[in-house]
Design a protein around this motif. Structure first.
Motif, PDB file in Angstrom:
ATOM      1  N   SER A 101       0.844  -1.197   0.000  1.00  0.00           N
ATOM      2  CA  SER A 101       0.000   0.000   0.000  1.00  0.00           C
ATOM      3  C   SER A 101       0.878   1.246   0.000  1.00  0.00           C
ATOM      4  N   THR A 139      -1.838   5.645   2.260  1.00  0.00           N
ATOM      5  CA  THR A 139      -2.921   4.689   2.511  1.00  0.00           C
ATOM      6  C   THR A 139      -2.677   3.941   3.812  1.00  0.00           C
ATOM      7  N   GLN A 140      -1.402   3.586   4.043  1.00  0.00           N
ATOM      8  CA  GLN A 140      -1.082   2.876   5.287  1.00  0.00           C
ATOM      9  C   GLN A 140      -1.417   3.721   6.511  1.00  0.00           C
ATOM     10  N   GLU A 174      -5.197   4.127   6.923  1.00  0.00           N
ATOM     11  CA  GLU A 174      -5.824   2.925   7.483  1.00  0.00           C
ATOM     12  C   GLU A 174      -5.542   2.804   8.978  1.00  0.00           C
TER      13      GLU A 174
END
Ligand SMILES: [Zn+2]
Length: 342
Positions: free
Chosen positions: A107, A111-112, A115
């Protein structure tokens, strides 16, 4: 003739058994069963006999011929199988060769982080809400206590939609809060992650597209202490359990009172005067927060006695601090050398 047949049979069998190639077998077949072969020769001779003899000799001849043909067929099958096996053996795949490397993606660092932030707040009872990136002026500004001509609009360098002055690229994810409050009654506990747009000159710390996560909690008797407790716990989960938070008074039109939230520097642990991240102050600005302004509740039709807090943070900023990245543009250039480190 019968004696002759016995001899032919014996010869055939002794010739057949040592044969090891299909080619030799074919030659043998021709010699015995071919057009000018031994058996055709015998048939010619048979024709010259009397009919009584013809019948008797003919039966014997056919019986031997059939039996020999059977032996020939089974030899043929045997040789074909041997040949096939030899060919398979010769062309066998070499399973010991190492395979071509399989490239596994990962990712994007933003995005990491996104999340991770979502997981943190979901574990604390928030749910995730999303909204469109093209918003109405009312949702992005008006309902958030930023009426037309309000000076706070200068803080948001906005992309408007040409020919459609009531629409714009959302400058923050706060309009999602408005949408949620207009569609559901309290209590509300949401986080709104997403892409936002500002008309900024792009440099190491500014981009015209970036990401925010905002949070909103609305219920009866929500206090500033609830806000502080929620933020402190979330920061500990995101940055480590020894991280401290600090609230400084600040101004955002949609909250009252409003605050800037700092966390203690995770890079130098407040111990270096030349720390590039906290610039020696020991603190890093992390987010804006505050108690939801009564005008916002009024705009969405909530009762005047309701209470709530809101907060918002930039995903790029968290990623830059976490990974020690000094130039925000690296997130958007998509160089694999950069991305494959995460
Ligand atoms: Zn520091």
């Amino acid at each position: 003739m019968t004696a002759h047949l016995n001899e032919i049979e014996k010869n055939f069998i002794s010739e057949l058994s040592p044969i090891a190639s299909l080619q030799d077998l074919e030659e043998l077949r021709k010699r015995y069963f071919g057009r000018k072969g031994i058996f055709n020769d015998l048939l010619d001779k048979l024709k010259k006999l009397s009919s009584e003899q013809k019948q008797k000799e003919g039966q014997a001849l056919n019986a031997v011929k059939e039996s020999l043909e059977k032996s020939l067929q089974s030899k043929l099958k045997q040789l074909e199988e041997t040949q096939l096996r030899a060919e398979l053996e010769k062309n066998r795949e070499d399973w010991s060769l190492p395979a071509a490397p399989l490239l596994i993606g990962s990712s994007h660092p933003l995005t990491q982080i996104l999340e991770e932030v979502m997981e943190t707040f979901v574990s604390m009872g928030f749910s995730v809400a999303e909204g469109p990136e093209i918003e109405t002026d009312e949702n992005n500004f008006g309902a958030l206590n930023i009426p037309p001509d309000h000076p706070a609009r200068d803080m948001h360098d906005t992309f408007y939609i040409r020919g459609n002055p009531q629409h714009l690229m959302r400058t923050h994810t706060s309009p999602v809060q408005i949408r949620v409050m207009r569609s559901q009654k309290p209590p509300v506990r949401i986080i709104a992650p997403g892409r936002v747009y500002r008309h900024e000159a792009v440099d190491a710390t500014h981009s015209s597209v970036f990401h925010q996560v905002e949070g909103l909690a609305v219920d009866e008797n929500v206090s500033f202490a609830d806000l502080k407790g929620t933020i402190a716990l979330a920061c500990q989960r995101l940055f480590g359990k020894n991280v401290q938070t600090r609230f400084r008074p600040s101004y955002f039109p949609f909250v009252e009172p409003g605050a800037e939230v700092d966390i203690s520097c995770t890079i130098c642990r407040q111990s270096q005067s030349n720390c590039p991240v906290c610039k020696g102050t020991g603190w890093i600005e992390m987010m804006g927060a505050g108690m939801v302004h009564p005008n916002v509740f009024q705009a969405v039709g909530y009762p005047p006695e309701i209470t709530g807090f809101a907060f918002g943070m930039g995903i790029e900023r968290i990623a830059m601090i976490r990974y020690g990245i000094s130039d925000m543009r690296l997130f958007y250039e998509n160089h694999l050398d950069f991305l494959s480190q995460f």
